[in-house]
Scaffold this motif. Structure first.
Motif, mmCIF file in Angstrom:
data_model
loop_
_atom_site.group_PDB
_atom_site.id
_atom_site.type_symbol
_atom_site.label_atom_id
_atom_site.label_comp_id
_atom_site.label_asym_id
_atom_site.label_seq_id
_atom_site.Cartn_x
_atom_site.Cartn_y
_atom_site.Cartn_z
ATOM 1 N N PRO A 197 -24.102 -44.305 55.410
ATOM 2 C CA PRO A 197 -22.960 -42.771 54.305
ATOM 3 C C PRO A 197 -24.032 -41.861 53.951
ATOM 4 C CG PRO A 197 -24.471 -45.114 53.073
ATOM 5 C CD PRO A 197 -24.297 -45.549 54.133
ATOM 6 N N SER A 198 -22.825 -40.452 53.873
ATOM 7 C CA SER A 198 -23.779 -39.462 53.540
ATOM 8 C C SER A 198 -22.562 -38.758 53.076
ATOM 9 C CB SER A 198 -23.818 -38.959 54.506
ATOM 10 O OG SER A 198 -23.409 -38.416 55.341
ATOM 11 N N LEU A 199 -22.370 -38.085 52.164
ATOM 12 C CA LEU A 199 -22.032 -37.011 51.357
ATOM 13 C C LEU A 199 -20.447 -37.111 52.539
ATOM 14 C CD1 LEU A 199 -23.864 -34.625 48.611
ATOM 15 C CD2 LEU A 199 -22.303 -37.274 48.282
ATOM 16 N N GLY A 200 -21.357 -36.098 52.840
ATOM 17 C CA GLY A 200 -20.630 -35.497 54.720
ATOM 18 C C GLY A 200 -19.601 -36.756 55.635
ATOM 19 N N ARG A 201 -20.485 -38.016 55.511
ATOM 20 C CA ARG A 201 -19.604 -39.163 55.682
ATOM 21 C C ARG A 201 -18.368 -39.921 54.882
ATOM 22 N NH1 ARG A 201 -19.806 -39.886 61.262
ATOM 23 N NH2 ARG A 201 -21.407 -40.311 60.953
ATOM 24 N N LEU A 202 -18.900 -38.941 52.969
ATOM 25 C CA LEU A 202 -17.729 -40.157 52.773
ATOM 26 C C LEU A 202 -16.174 -38.853 52.601
ATOM 27 C CD1 LEU A 202 -19.369 -40.964 49.864
ATOM 28 C CD2 LEU A 202 -18.554 -42.358 51.318
ATOM 29 N N ILE A 203 -16.393 -37.423 52.692
ATOM 30 C CA ILE A 203 -15.777 -36.717 52.771
ATOM 31 C C ILE A 203 -14.733 -36.653 53.835
ATOM 32 C CG2 ILE A 203 -14.577 -34.082 52.059
ATOM 33 C CD1 ILE A 203 -17.618 -33.782 51.070
ATOM 34 N N SER A 204 -15.541 -37.283 55.160
ATOM 35 C CA SER A 204 -14.644 -36.869 56.046
ATOM 36 C C SER A 204 -14.000 -38.427 56.394
ATOM 37 C CB SER A 204 -15.869 -36.930 56.966
ATOM 38 O OG SER A 204 -14.977 -37.643 58.575
ATOM 39 N N LYS A 205 -14.476 -39.939 55.697
ATOM 40 C CA LYS A 205 -13.711 -40.976 55.652
ATOM 41 C C LYS A 205 -12.289 -40.690 54.652
ATOM 42 C CE LYS A 205 -13.878 -45.943 54.000
ATOM 43 N NZ LYS A 205 -15.549 -46.773 53.853
ATOM 44 N N TYR A 206 -12.227 -39.853 53.515
ATOM 45 C CA TYR A 206 -11.384 -39.700 52.953
ATOM 46 C C TYR A 206 -10.923 -38.728 53.015
ATOM 47 C CZ TYR A 206 -14.008 -44.086 51.018
ATOM 48 O OH TYR A 206 -14.624 -45.168 50.218
ATOM 49 N N SER A 207 -10.408 -38.049 53.660
ATOM 50 C CA SER A 207 -9.925 -36.913 54.272
ATOM 51 C C SER A 207 -8.424 -37.308 54.041
ATOM 52 C CB SER A 207 -10.825 -35.813 55.518
ATOM 53 O OG SER A 207 -10.419 -36.704 56.117
ATOM 54 N N SER A 208 -7.513 -38.328 54.932
ATOM 55 C CA SER A 208 -6.498 -38.869 54.486
ATOM 56 C C SER A 208 -6.024 -39.558 53.197
ATOM 57 C CB SER A 208 -6.712 -40.227 56.089
ATOM 58 O OG SER A 208 -7.333 -41.286 54.885
ATOM 59 N N ASN A 209 -6.635 -38.823 52.203
ATOM 60 C CA ASN A 209 -6.626 -39.180 50.943
ATOM 61 C C ASN A 209 -6.233 -38.494 50.413
ATOM 62 O OD1 ASN A 209 -9.009 -41.841 51.873
ATOM 63 N ND2 ASN A 209 -7.022 -42.763 50.498
ATOM 64 N N LEU A 210 -6.331 -37.189 50.767
ATOM 65 C CA LEU A 210 -5.596 -35.620 50.300
ATOM 66 C C LEU A 210 -4.458 -35.884 49.059
ATOM 67 C CD1 LEU A 210 -7.277 -32.590 52.051
ATOM 68 C CD2 LEU A 210 -7.180 -33.535 49.592
ATOM 69 N N THR A 211 -3.439 -36.356 49.860
ATOM 70 C CA THR A 211 -2.405 -36.779 48.924
ATOM 71 C C THR A 211 -1.859 -37.711 48.056
ATOM 72 O OG1 THR A 211 -1.049 -37.683 50.696
ATOM 73 C CG2 THR A 211 -0.821 -34.841 50.705
ATOM 74 N N THR A 212 -2.222 -39.132 48.516
ATOM 75 C CA THR A 212 -2.646 -40.319 47.961
ATOM 76 C C THR A 212 -4.159 -40.384 47.265
ATOM 77 O OG1 THR A 212 -2.724 -41.669 49.633
ATOM 78 C CG2 THR A 212 -0.635 -41.308 49.085
#
Length: 308
Positions: free
Chosen positions: A257-272
């Motif tokens: 994990p890293s902050l960039g990896r977390l942002i990438s992992k959860y980028s699909s959650n922008l709407t939900t």
């Protein structure tokens, strides 16, 4: 003619040791640096925030069993996508994992990469820049190297190297350091040229002072604020590089994990469940801002011209 009454006067003895007493107040460089550093009110807030983030990043993971690649809780529907609450401060993801744990694990890796890469680039850059500034033969060679490499974007070099070597903690640091020191070395070289031929340095060379001693005693102390400024710029820059590369699947392995990896992992959650994306991004911004502002305030305070 008036008569002087000598009984009204007191004759004092001359103390020859008084002339040796220094009336000027004592000056301590580092005490003055501390006074100037904490003189800015912004320092208190950003330094406190930076300390909290660093302590949480390196202490909290010791007591957590977070596994970035785990999906053990995916069948526990009661734990999935919980909003931030008193029990789960940052909420949970679709696998039932606590985002609070993930953020601090990720921040630890991001900060470690930035600090190690900065230290390596800084040490190599200061040493090479010092030699570059005092050696005319090396100056001609290094200028050609600098003119070639400086025209290639640093991020492009890092991307190509990470593609070639593969994902990995030390591979990413190596990619960041292979040419990252060059800009620091050039910066130090320019500053040394400003001080190298000043009168007191010319006098030192005339009296036979070795060049190494003159560098350490006369020139490098003048460059403390420059070195601190360079450090304050590199730390957030490397955190941003790591986040950018991890966002596109480069840099660290997929299981790390890293902050960039977390942002990438959860980028699909922008709407939900947008909190999964915005919380890691906010921590990344706060880390970069606090490092930069604290570093800049320290660089300003370390400049002797700002001391009163």
């Amino acid at each position: 003619m008036a008569v002087v009454d000598k009984s009204k006067f007191q004759f004092v003895t001359v103390d020859k040791t008084v002339s040796e007493t220094i009336d000027a107040p004592s000056y301590s460089y580092w005490r003055s640096v501390g006074r100037q550093f904490f003189k800015k009110k912004s320092t208190y807030f950003w330094l406190f925030l930076l300390i909290v983030i660093v302590l949480m990043s390196f202490i909290y993971p010791m007591f957590s069993s977070y596994d970035f690649a785990s999906v053990d809780n995916i069948n526990n529907f009661a734990m999935r996508n919980l909003k931030p609450s008193a029990e789960y401060w940052f909420g949970t993801d679709k696998n039932g994992q606590s985002l609070f744990d993930g953020v601090w694990y990720g921040a630890r890796n991001s900060i470690l990469i930035a600090v190690i890469a900065t230290l390596i680039n800084l040490i190599v850059g200061v040493i090479v820049g010092g030699l570059w500034g005092v050696s005319k033969s090396l100056d001609r060679l290094m200028l050609e190297v600098y003119n070639i490499i400086a025209n290639v974007p640093t991020l492009l070099i890092i991307i190509v190297l990470t593609y070639a070597m593969g994902a990995g903690f030390w591979n990413l640091i190596f990619a960041m350091c292979i040419t990252g020191w060059l800009s620091t070395a050039y910066f130090i070289r320019v500053q040394i040229l400003r001080y190298r031929d000043l009168e007191y340095n010319l006098a030192s060379r005339t009296l036979g002072t070795p060049m190494f001693k003159m560098m350490v005693k006369n020139i490098l102390p003048q460059l403390i604020s420059v070195i601190v400024t360079s450090t304050s710029q590199m730390l957030p820059a490397f955190i941003s590089y790591e986040a950018f590369l991890s966002y596109f699947g480069l840099g660290l392995p997929l299981t790390e994990p890293s902050l960039g990896r977390l942002i990438s992992k959860y980028s699909s959650n922008l709407t939900t469940n947008a909190y999964l994306f915005w919380i890691p991004l906010t921590v990344l911004i706060l880390v970069s801002l606090s490092l930069f502002i604290v570093g800049q305030n320290l660089a300003d305070a370390s400049d002797p011209r700002s001391h009163r």
